[in-house]
Design a protein around this motif. Structure first.
Motif, PDB file in Angstrom:
ATOM      1  N   THR A  25       0.500  19.192 -43.283  1.00 39.77           N
ATOM      2  CA  THR A  25       1.096  17.755 -42.485  1.00 39.77           C
ATOM      3  C   THR A  25       0.907  17.783 -41.317  1.00 39.77           C
ATOM      4  O   THR A  25       0.835  16.529 -40.664  1.00 39.77           O
ATOM      5  N   GLU A  26       1.957  18.409 -40.565  1.00 38.24           N
ATOM      6  CA  GLU A  26       2.224  18.118 -39.491  1.00 38.24           C
ATOM      7  C   GLU A  26       1.390  18.980 -38.416  1.00 38.24           C
ATOM      8  O   GLU A  26       0.993  18.166 -37.339  1.00 38.24           O
ATOM      9  N   ASN A  27      -0.285  20.361 -38.814  1.00 41.36           N
ATOM     10  CA  ASN A  27      -0.659  20.223 -38.272  1.00 41.36           C
ATOM     11  C   ASN A  27      -1.777  18.980 -38.387  1.00 41.36           C
ATOM     12  O   ASN A  27      -2.932  18.910 -37.467  1.00 41.36           O
ATOM     13  N   ILE A  28      -1.933  18.377 -39.140  1.00 36.98           N
ATOM     14  CA  ILE A  28      -3.328  16.931 -40.087  1.00 36.98           C
ATOM     15  C   ILE A  28      -2.981  15.587 -39.276  1.00 36.98           C
ATOM     16  O   ILE A  28      -3.868  14.810 -38.521  1.00 36.98           O
ATOM     17  N   LYS A  29      -1.705  16.130 -38.968  1.00 34.08           N
ATOM     18  CA  LYS A  29      -1.226  14.665 -38.514  1.00 34.08           C
ATOM     19  C   LYS A  29      -0.551  14.764 -36.760  1.00 34.08           C
ATOM     20  O   LYS A  29      -0.318  13.258 -36.266  1.00 34.08           O
ATOM     21  N   ILE A  30      -0.372  15.740 -36.355  1.00 31.49           N
ATOM     22  CA  ILE A  30       0.134  16.272 -34.497  1.00 31.49           C
ATOM     23  C   ILE A  30      -0.711  15.656 -33.465  1.00 31.49           C
ATOM     24  O   ILE A  30      -2.528  15.310 -34.030  1.00 31.49           O
ATOM     25  N   ARG A  60      -2.077  14.741 -48.585  1.00 31.13           N
ATOM     26  CA  ARG A  60      -2.320  14.853 -49.104  1.00 31.13           C
ATOM     27  C   ARG A  60      -4.216  14.147 -50.073  1.00 31.13           C
ATOM     28  O   ARG A  60      -4.454  15.119 -50.383  1.00 31.13           O
ATOM     29  N   LYS A  61      -4.273  13.490 -49.266  1.00 40.56           N
ATOM     30  CA  LYS A  61      -4.989  12.817 -49.129  1.00 40.56           C
ATOM     31  C   LYS A  61      -6.563  13.445 -48.282  1.00 40.56           C
ATOM     32  O   LYS A  61      -7.975  13.282 -49.039  1.00 40.56           O
ATOM     33  N   ALA A  62      -5.853  13.482 -47.767  1.00 42.08           N
ATOM     34  CA  ALA A  62      -7.062  14.449 -46.618  1.00 42.08           C
ATOM     35  C   ALA A  62      -7.895  15.892 -48.096  1.00 42.08           C
ATOM     36  O   ALA A  62      -8.953  16.371 -47.585  1.00 42.08           O
ATOM     37  N   LEU A  63      -7.002  16.196 -48.084  1.00 38.72           N
ATOM     38  CA  LEU A  63      -6.781  18.226 -48.712  1.00 38.72           C
ATOM     39  C   LEU A  63      -7.381  17.822 -49.935  1.00 38.72           C
ATOM     40  O   LEU A  63      -8.208  18.515 -50.716  1.00 38.72           O
ATOM     41  N   ASP A  64      -7.285  16.798 -50.461  1.00 36.95           N
ATOM     42  CA  ASP A  64      -7.559  16.204 -52.118  1.00 36.95           C
ATOM     43  C   ASP A  64      -9.374  15.842 -51.546  1.00 36.95           C
ATOM     44  O   ASP A  64     -10.123  16.129 -52.625  1.00 36.95           O
ATOM     45  N   LYS A  65     -10.002  15.359 -50.924  1.00 34.86           N
ATOM     46  CA  LYS A  65     -11.008  15.231 -50.823  1.00 34.86           C
ATOM     47  C   LYS A  65     -11.683  16.943 -50.837  1.00 34.86           C
ATOM     48  O   LYS A  65     -13.008  16.844 -50.764  1.00 34.86           O
ATOM     49  N   LEU A  66     -11.242  17.847 -50.404  1.00 31.71           N
ATOM     50  CA  LEU A  66     -11.629  18.969 -49.873  1.00 31.71           C
ATOM     51  C   LEU A  66     -11.250  19.581 -51.219  1.00 31.71           C
ATOM     52  O   LEU A  66     -11.540  20.854 -51.248  1.00 31.71           O
ATOM     53  N   ASP A  67     -10.885  19.404 -52.203  1.00 36.28           N
ATOM     54  CA  ASP A  67     -10.600  19.819 -53.765  1.00 36.28           C
ATOM     55  C   ASP A  67      -9.718  21.021 -53.451  1.00 36.28           C
ATOM     56  O   ASP A  67      -9.460  22.245 -54.254  1.00 36.28           O
ATOM     57  N   GLY A 110      -6.136  22.257 -53.673  1.00 37.79           N
ATOM     58  CA  GLY A 110      -4.814  22.004 -54.785  1.00 37.79           C
ATOM     59  C   GLY A 110      -2.961  22.451 -53.688  1.00 37.79           C
ATOM     60  O   GLY A 110      -2.035  22.469 -54.605  1.00 37.79           O
ATOM     61  N   ILE A 111      -3.538  23.131 -52.338  1.00 36.28           N
ATOM     62  CA  ILE A 111      -1.662  23.554 -52.082  1.00 36.28           C
ATOM     63  C   ILE A 111      -1.078  22.471 -51.538  1.00 36.28           C
ATOM     64  O   ILE A 111      -1.923  21.407 -51.206  1.00 36.28           O
ATOM     65  N   ASP A 112       0.136  22.273 -51.291  1.00 41.11           N
ATOM     66  CA  ASP A 112       1.428  22.068 -51.157  1.00 41.11           C
ATOM     67  C   ASP A 112       1.050  21.634 -49.266  1.00 41.11           C
ATOM     68  O   ASP A 112       1.251  21.995 -48.468  1.00 41.11           O
ATOM     69  N   GLU A 113       1.240  19.911 -49.277  1.00 37.08           N
ATOM     70  CA  GLU A 113       1.003  19.565 -47.701  1.00 37.08           C
ATOM     71  C   GLU A 113       1.775  20.543 -47.253  1.00 37.08           C
ATOM     72  O   GLU A 113       2.253  19.839 -45.880  1.00 37.08           O
ATOM     73  N   PHE A 114       3.562  20.091 -47.933  1.00 32.04           N
ATOM     74  CA  PHE A 114       4.769  20.203 -47.222  1.00 32.04           C
ATOM     75  C   PHE A 114       4.886  22.363 -47.236  1.00 32.04           C
ATOM     76  O   PHE A 114       5.181  22.427 -46.492  1.00 32.04           O
ATOM     77  N   THR A 115       3.454  22.950 -47.286  1.00 32.65           N
ATOM     78  CA  THR A 115       3.586  23.913 -47.251  1.00 32.65           C
ATOM     79  C   THR A 115       3.433  24.960 -45.672  1.00 32.65           C
ATOM     80  O   THR A 115       2.581  24.450 -45.208  1.00 32.65           O
ATOM     81  N   GLN A 170      -9.284  26.923 -42.855  1.00 32.64           N
ATOM     82  CA  GLN A 170     -10.447  26.485 -41.732  1.00 32.64           C
ATOM     83  C   GLN A 170     -10.009  25.482 -42.602  1.00 32.64           C
ATOM     84  O   GLN A 170     -10.958  23.995 -42.216  1.00 32.64           O
ATOM     85  N   PHE A 171     -10.015  24.851 -43.889  1.00 32.91           N
ATOM     86  CA  PHE A 171      -9.866  24.032 -44.343  1.00 32.91           C
ATOM     87  C   PHE A 171      -9.006  23.166 -43.851  1.00 32.91           C
ATOM     88  O   PHE A 171      -9.107  21.705 -43.906  1.00 32.91           O
ATOM     89  N   ILE A 172      -7.693  23.638 -43.366  1.00 32.81           N
ATOM     90  CA  ILE A 172      -6.673  22.043 -42.518  1.00 32.81           C
ATOM     91  C   ILE A 172      -7.210  22.272 -41.663  1.00 32.81           C
ATOM     92  O   ILE A 172      -7.055  20.483 -41.222  1.00 32.81           O
ATOM     93  N   GLU A 173      -8.060  22.952 -41.431  1.00 33.93           N
ATOM     94  CA  GLU A 173      -9.082  22.409 -39.726  1.00 33.93           C
ATOM     95  C   GLU A 173      -9.588  20.947 -39.947  1.00 33.93           C
ATOM     96  O   GLU A 173      -9.764  19.995 -39.245  1.00 33.93           O
ATOM     97  N   ILE A 174     -10.222  20.826 -41.247  1.00 28.59           N
ATOM     98  CA  ILE A 174     -11.615  20.727 -41.405  1.00 28.59           C
ATOM     99  C   ILE A 174     -10.859  18.606 -42.118  1.00 28.59           C
ATOM    100  O   ILE A 174     -10.913  17.640 -41.857  1.00 28.59           O
TER     101      ILE A 174
END
Length: 533
Positions: free
Chosen positions: A103-108, A139-146, A148-153, A164-168
């Protein structure tokens, strides 16, 4: 959709008199997936650096030509300008902070905050982070990429595919996105992850976002793109509707010569001697666990390791070399191999070219020549001058050897002193091979040797592996997600499913046989290969 979104008009760029782009014209429509292909050095990265306003462009004199978005000419002087115009880029190199959560990496730099008593007095910078809302967005962004990993990991320790999926996901999460550039997005992904990503890209395009898809994997270009533009040596060679072309034509346009991965008759002699014996082998590699594998490798063969996503194929070499925790029995040249000890593995005569060339394979801030020789210096005491108990680097020998490797492997570089991190992906892979070959190994383990490199470099690497096997008798264990590559040079192909050997097939076996094994089907038990080939 056919409404025009982006136009790159008459784009030219030179670096200190070296012309790298010459009068490039490309247009992208809303909702279009437009593939951009070309060999390393064709100008793809420079063109995207111009589009994204990267400092390297403006600090070297800028560029000629113009950029239009939705019919309006724009000036993109910085990446911030590009982002404000709705341009996002998923870079080939990861830009994640390991100690932060997903989450922190996605929202930085786009954190959601709430005011508090302190912030009302001292300013917005002291507002409280709203992790509930940020986690929901992630969570919404990760779900678009199917995914399943927890966003707080925490990002630290995750497999490269997850990164790579987190970058996307970070780009997907941004609002106002109009144009999204994917630079080799599947280079580090398994087959299943790749298919999930391609589906997600198609969904993004359907929402009206224009996609620029840069890839060396031409089958993916054919699968996903609407149009394809080919660059060669900084020139615009062609733009075609994907449905009107094929991978062979695209490859020929890219390199200006015919390239084939067709299998050639091999002249190597395979011994009856078992050089590597593996029994009940278990490797704890995240996402690529090996779960009690048995395998014999014959001296003098090229044996391929294939299989679907996350089935354990990558874990085998990583476990043997001690990169990830392993247990079981591994016997090399009749002697038990000490597991979980990379130094002992190398000293015994094994060499490894990792699938993660940046994280494991190279010292990016060091020279080509140091990358080439440092393992041999450390483990075998090569390239050293000894005066009593004191050892000095033999600089002359190092330079001569590195120059020979640069010539033999066709490493495109300015000099042996150039930093490995500044080379293209294909040339970095060749440096990894140079380092492995400098160790004079008896058995070479190579994982994903052509990942993220262009079709010309791919053929050179495969031809080199074949040459090492045929002329030097080197035993090679090659792990790859590309079945066509395994079939082009391997003597046998081992299919891994659920962490074990599902079966072993000859390279000319029917596609259906490989498909059955990769899917784990045991219906046709006669397809299961004999352990000893």
């Amino acid at each position: 959709m056919s409404e025009n979104l982006l136009k790159l008009k008459n784009i030219s760029k030179d670096y200190y008199g070296n012309q790298v782009l010459n009068n490039i014209n490309i247009d992208i429509n809303k909702g279009e997936i437009h593939a951009l292909v070309g060999e390393n050095g064709a100008g793809k990265s420079t063109l995207m650096n111009i589009l994204f306003g990267m400092p390297v462009i403006h600090s070297t004199g800028g560029y000629k030509g113009s950029i239009e978005i939705e019919g309006k000419e724009v000036n993109i002087a910085t990446p911030h300008d590009a982002m404000n115009l709705g341009i996002g880029m998923v870079h080939q190199e990861f830009m994640l902070i390991p100690g932060f959560t997903i989450t922190e990496n996605i929202k930085i730099n786009r954190e959601i905050t709430n005011p508090n008593i302190v912030s009302r007095i001292f300013g917005k910078s002291l507002e409280t982070l709203d992790f509930k809302k940020m986690n929901a967005d992630a969570r919404k962004a990760l779900d678009k990429l199917d995914m399943g990993i927890d966003e707080f990991t925490l990002v630290a320790g995750l497999p490269v595919g997850h990164m790579q999926f987190i970058e996307i996901a970070r780009e997907i999460d941004k609002t106002g996105m109009k144009i999204l550039v994917f630079d080799e997005p599947t280079a580090v992904l398994t087959e299943t992850e790749t298919q999930n990503l391609l589906k997600a890209i198609k969904k993004l395009a359907e929402s009206g976002i224009g996609i620029i898809f840069i890839s060396h994997r031409l089958d993916e270009v054919m699968q996903i793109s609407d149009r394809v533009t080919v660059l060669r040596d900084g020139e615009h060679v062609a733009t075609m509707n994907t449905k009107d072309t094929n991978t062979h034509e695209i490859a020929q346009l890219m390199i200006g010569r015919k390239i084939s991965l067709d299998r050639k008759e091999k002249t190597n002699h395979i011994s009856d001697e078992t050089i590597l014996r593996i029994r009940n082998f278990v490797v704890k590699m995240p996402g690529e666990e090996v779960k009690g594998l048995d395998l014999d490798v014959k001296k003098g063969e090229i044996i391929g390791i294939g299989g679907l996503a996350g089935q354990g194929k990558l874990g085998i070499a990583n476990g043997i070399m001690g990169i990830y925790p392993a247990k079981g029995e591994v016997v090399f040249e009749g002697k038990p191999l000490e597991l979980n000890n990379p130094k002992k593995s190398i000293a015994s005569g094994l060499a490894f070219v990792s699938e993660d060339r940046k994280g494991v394979g190279l010292l990016l801030d060091s020279s080509i020549e140091f990358n080439t020789v440092f393992t041999s210096m450390q483990i075998h005491n090569d390239f050293l001058i000894k005066i009593g108990p004191i050892k000095f680097k033999d600089s002359k020998k190092i330079r001569e050897h590195t120059k020979k490797m640069i010539k033999d492997l066709d490493i495109r570089c300015r000099s042996p002193l150039q930093n490995a991190g500044s080379l293209s992906g294909g040339n970095q892979q060749k440096v990894c091979l140079a380092r492995a070959l400098t160790q004079n190994p008896k058995l070479l383990l190579v994982s994903e040797p052509t990942r993220g490199i262009d079709v010309g470099a791919k053929k050179l690497v495969l031809d080199l592996l074949r040459k090492l096997n045929e002329e030097q008798g080197m035993t090679i264990v090659m792990t790859s997600s590309e079945l066509a590559e395994l079939r082009s040079i391997c003597d046998r192909i081992v299919i891994i499913c659920d962490g074990k050997v599902e079966g072993i097939l000859p390279p000319d076996a029917p596609d259906a046989d490989f498909g059955l094994m990769m899917s784990g089907s045991r219906a046709n038990s006669d397809l299961r290969g004999d352990l000893n080939g």
